[in-house]
Design a protein around this motif. Structure first.
Motif, mmCIF file in Angstrom:
data_model
loop_
_atom_site.group_PDB
_atom_site.id
_atom_site.type_symbol
_atom_site.label_atom_id
_atom_site.label_comp_id
_atom_site.label_asym_id
_atom_site.label_seq_id
_atom_site.Cartn_x
_atom_site.Cartn_y
_atom_site.Cartn_z
ATOM 1 N N SER A 89 1.270 3.370 2.204
ATOM 2 C CA SER A 89 1.909 3.574 3.515
ATOM 3 C C SER A 89 3.156 2.725 3.700
ATOM 4 N N LYS A 131 6.157 3.280 12.632
ATOM 5 C CA LYS A 131 5.166 4.098 11.926
ATOM 6 C C LYS A 131 3.835 3.363 11.793
ATOM 7 N N LEU A 132 3.882 2.057 11.535
ATOM 8 C CA LEU A 132 2.669 1.296 11.221
ATOM 9 C C LEU A 132 2.179 0.423 12.364
ATOM 10 N N GLU A 174 -5.874 0.478 8.457
ATOM 11 C CA GLU A 174 -5.783 0.531 6.997
ATOM 12 C C GLU A 174 -6.273 -0.766 6.371
ATOM 13 N N PRO A 229 -1.915 1.576 13.178
ATOM 14 C CA PRO A 229 -2.301 2.078 11.857
ATOM 15 C C PRO A 229 -2.467 0.990 10.799
ATOM 16 N N ALA A 230 -1.615 -0.064 10.831
ATOM 17 C CA ALA A 230 -1.716 -1.112 9.818
ATOM 18 C C ALA A 230 -3.041 -1.862 9.926
ATOM 19 N N SER A 269 0.842 -1.194 0.000
ATOM 20 C CA SER A 269 0.000 0.000 0.000
ATOM 21 C C SER A 269 0.877 1.244 0.000
ATOM 22 N N LEU A 271 9.555 0.068 9.029
ATOM 23 C CA LEU A 271 8.361 0.897 9.197
ATOM 24 C C LEU A 271 7.552 0.479 10.425
#
Length: 266
Positions: free
Chosen positions: A129, A213-214, A191, A187-188, A127, A210
């Motif tokens: 992201s 972040k995810l 999403e 976040p993952a 994706s 990542l």
């Protein structure tokens, strides 16, 4: 590559005696006395015979002491020489040159399972992201929207380091429930769920570079302010280890989740 041996080549027979036995034989071999001690009296030079004669007792003691000293010196010297010859092959065999150190390079594909798919595996789609998704089964129900509450069954693994299980809701019977868009899930997960249909199963791969972040924060105090949170001691320890261990590479922090969208609550 070594040259082949000739068919008629002969080689000296190898000793079947153990090394200790060979050394004992060499070290116990009789030492021949020096010629000056073993020579009979009638072979001595005339100059030596013309010297003033010593008393028999003194002469005997002097000769015995001198010969014993020479014999002992010769024995010690010979044993040391034989020992050095016998131990030389062993010493040479022990001096193995050290292998050159390998360069500490990063593995650029270690966090991407697409680089090692087996026949029949579903490939991941990345994706925007950076998260990677693979639909193992497409559901036939509705698709959730922001603000709705979803019920998720999940299993997670530390895919980048020893593939240890973080948790499985099949074992704990505690599904993860969160409201989309409220910051309650990593976040993952948010999403992934927004593109699923009820009843579907999706695999999520979070690259190690990542991960923060995810997924989860590297700060232990902030880490579990979002879910899913492991409920078992072993699962939490496995996840904390890969996030807190500063000796690991980024790809070692790759995480893998299988999630099932079980229900959508109004």
């Amino acid at each position: 590559i070594t040259a082949p041996r000739a068919a008629n080549a002969t080689h000296p027979p190898r000793s079947t005696q153990p090394f200790a036995a060979i050394m004992n034989t060499l070290m116990r071999a009789p030492v021949v006395a020096p010629a000056s001690c073993a020579a009979p009296a009638h072979r001595r030079s005339s100059a030596a015979l013309s010297r003033p004669a010593k008393t028999p007792m003194a002469s005997s003691r002097s000769t015995t002491t001198t010969c014993a000293s020479r014999s002992e010196t010769a024995s010690t010297s010979r044993r040391a020489h034989l020992a050095s010859i016998a131990l030389a092959p062993l010493a040479a065999g022990m001096l193995v040159p050290a292998a050159p150190a390998l360069a500490d390079t990063e593995c650029t594909e270690c966090s991407n399972s697409n680089s090692s798919l087996a026949p029949g595996d579903v490939p991941f789609v990345q994706s925007p992201s950076g998260a990677r998704f693979a639909d193992l089964r497409v559901g036939d129900g509705a698709t959730p929207t922001p603000g709705q509450t979803v019920v998720i069954e999940w299993v997670g693994y530390t895919a980048g380091y020893q593939a240890k299980k973080i948790e499985s809701t099949r074992e704990t019977d505690t599904p993860f429930v969160f409201t989309i868009g409220k910051g309650q899930a990593i976040p993952a997960f948010e999403e992934a769920v927004l593109e699923m249909r009820q009843g579907g199963i999706r695999r999520i791969e979070i690259p190690g570079e990542l991960e923060e972040k995810l997924a989860y924060s590297r700060d232990p105090a902030q880490r579990y302010t979002v879910g899913p949170v492991p409920t078992t001691f072993g699962g939490k320890r496995a996840l904390d280890f890969v996030l807190d261990n500063k000796t690991l590479k980024d790809f070692n922090r790759t995480l893998l989740f299988d999630i099932r969208l079980s229900n959508i609550r109004k």
